[in-house]
Design a protein around this motif. Structure first.
Motif, mmCIF file in Angstrom:
data_model
loop_
_atom_site.group_PDB
_atom_site.id
_atom_site.type_symbol
_atom_site.label_atom_id
_atom_site.label_comp_id
_atom_site.label_asym_id
_atom_site.label_seq_id
_atom_site.Cartn_x
_atom_site.Cartn_y
_atom_site.Cartn_z
ATOM 1 N N ASP A 5 61.227 51.204 22.961
ATOM 2 C CA ASP A 5 62.408 50.356 22.767
ATOM 3 C C ASP A 5 63.708 51.042 23.186
ATOM 4 O OD1 ASP A 5 60.911 48.245 21.693
ATOM 5 O OD2 ASP A 5 61.013 49.086 19.677
ATOM 6 N N VAL A 6 63.588 52.221 23.794
ATOM 7 C CA VAL A 6 64.762 53.021 24.147
ATOM 8 C C VAL A 6 64.877 53.150 25.668
ATOM 9 C CG1 VAL A 6 65.864 55.288 23.880
ATOM 10 C CG2 VAL A 6 64.581 54.289 21.968
ATOM 11 N N VAL A 45 72.560 53.734 19.496
ATOM 12 C CA VAL A 45 71.843 52.591 18.945
ATOM 13 C C VAL A 45 72.691 51.347 19.165
ATOM 14 C CG1 VAL A 45 70.826 51.583 16.860
ATOM 15 C CG2 VAL A 45 70.695 54.055 17.244
ATOM 16 N N ILE A 93 63.723 55.221 16.234
ATOM 17 C CA ILE A 93 63.434 54.013 17.018
ATOM 18 C C ILE A 93 62.249 54.327 17.920
ATOM 19 C CG2 ILE A 93 64.339 52.433 18.793
ATOM 20 C CD1 ILE A 93 67.120 52.940 17.594
ATOM 21 N N TRP A 147 64.686 60.158 16.573
ATOM 22 C CA TRP A 147 65.427 58.973 17.014
ATOM 23 C C TRP A 147 65.477 57.869 15.961
ATOM 24 C CZ3 TRP A 147 63.283 57.984 22.634
ATOM 25 C CH2 TRP A 147 63.644 59.063 23.448
ATOM 26 N N LYS A 155 66.692 48.487 22.345
ATOM 27 C CA LYS A 155 67.341 48.578 21.039
ATOM 28 C C LYS A 155 68.261 49.793 20.932
ATOM 29 C CE LYS A 155 63.563 46.192 18.753
ATOM 30 N NZ LYS A 155 62.431 46.296 17.841
#
Length: 184
Positions: A85-86, A183, A81, A79, A121
Motif C-alpha cells: 500500500d506504499v 502517510v 502500513i 512503517w 495509502k
C-alpha cells in the motif's frame, strides 16, 4: 513555470539534470524507462516534470504502490502500513537555479495526488541528507514526512554501480539516506 506529467520526450533532459545534481552515472535511459513504467498504475502517471521557459528545471520520479521491489533500505516493520500500500518517491531533483522556491514541494504534491488516485495509502522515500542545505529532508518533513531510519552509504558504488560518481564524495559515496514515510 508549469508542472506536468513526465513523457518519453523528457527523458534526455531528466538524465542530464540528474547527472548535474546527483553525479555522473546517476541514471541511464534503461533505468529511467523502467522507473517511468513503475510509476503508472490504473492509467495514472505519478512522474512529473517542472518546465520554465521551455527548459526542464526539475523532476519527481515515483513508483506506484505494489510496483517496486523492497530492498535492504526499507524498514517496513516500522512503517505501520503494508508494503503493497506504499508508493516509493524515488527522486526529486531541482536545478540549482530553481532551488529555494518551493518547487520540490509542488512536484511532491503532484505525485502525491496521482498515487492517492492510484490507491496508495502512504509513500516512502530515501532522502539525501547531504543535499544542499539538507533541502531534501527539510521539504519532505514540511510535507508531513516522518523519519523512520538513517542509512549511511545508501548510494555507495557497491549498491549504485561502479559508474556512479557522487557530486560530493566522488567515487566513494558515504552520503546518508534518511528513510522517511509520508502517510496520506
Amino acid at each position: 513555470m508549469m508542472i506536468r506529467e513526465l513523457t518519453h520526450a523528457d527523458f534526455d533532459a531528466v538524465i542530464a539534470l540528474g547527472e548535474i545534481v546527483h553525479g555522473s552515472g546517476y541514471m541511464d535511459i534503461d533505468e529511467l524507462t523502467a522507473i517511468y513504467y513503475k510509476g503508472i498504475k490504473h492509467g495514472i502517471n505519478a512522474n512529473f516534470v517542472a518546465i520554465e521557459n521551455d527548459q526542464l528545471i526539475g523532476f519527481r520520479l515515483t513508483y506506484a504502490a505494489g510496483q517496486w521491489p523492497q530492498d535492504q533500505w526499507c524498514t517496513v516493520d516500522k512503517w505501520g502500513i503494508a508494503f503493497e500500500d506504499v508508493c516509493y518517491f524515488k527522486s526529486n531533483t531541482i536545478a540549482k537555479s530553481a532551488r529555494g522556491k518551493g518547487l520540490g514541494g509542488q512536484l511532491l504534491a503532484a505525485s502525491k495526488t496521482a498515487v492517492i488516485a492510484q490507491g496508495a495509502k502512504a509513500g516512502v522515500s530515501h532522502l539525501w541528507q547531504q543535499s544542499p542545505n539538507n533541502a531534501a529532508v527539510r521539504y519532505f518533513t514540511k510535507a508531513g514526512g516522518q523519519l523512520i531510519a538513517e542509512h549511511p552509504q545508501r548510494w555507495h558504488q557497491r549498491y549504485m554501480g561502479e559508474e556512479y560518481m557522487c557530486v560530493i564524495c566522488d567515487h566513494d559515496c558515504h552520503c546518508v539516506a534518511c528513510e522517511m514515510l509520508l502517510v496520506f
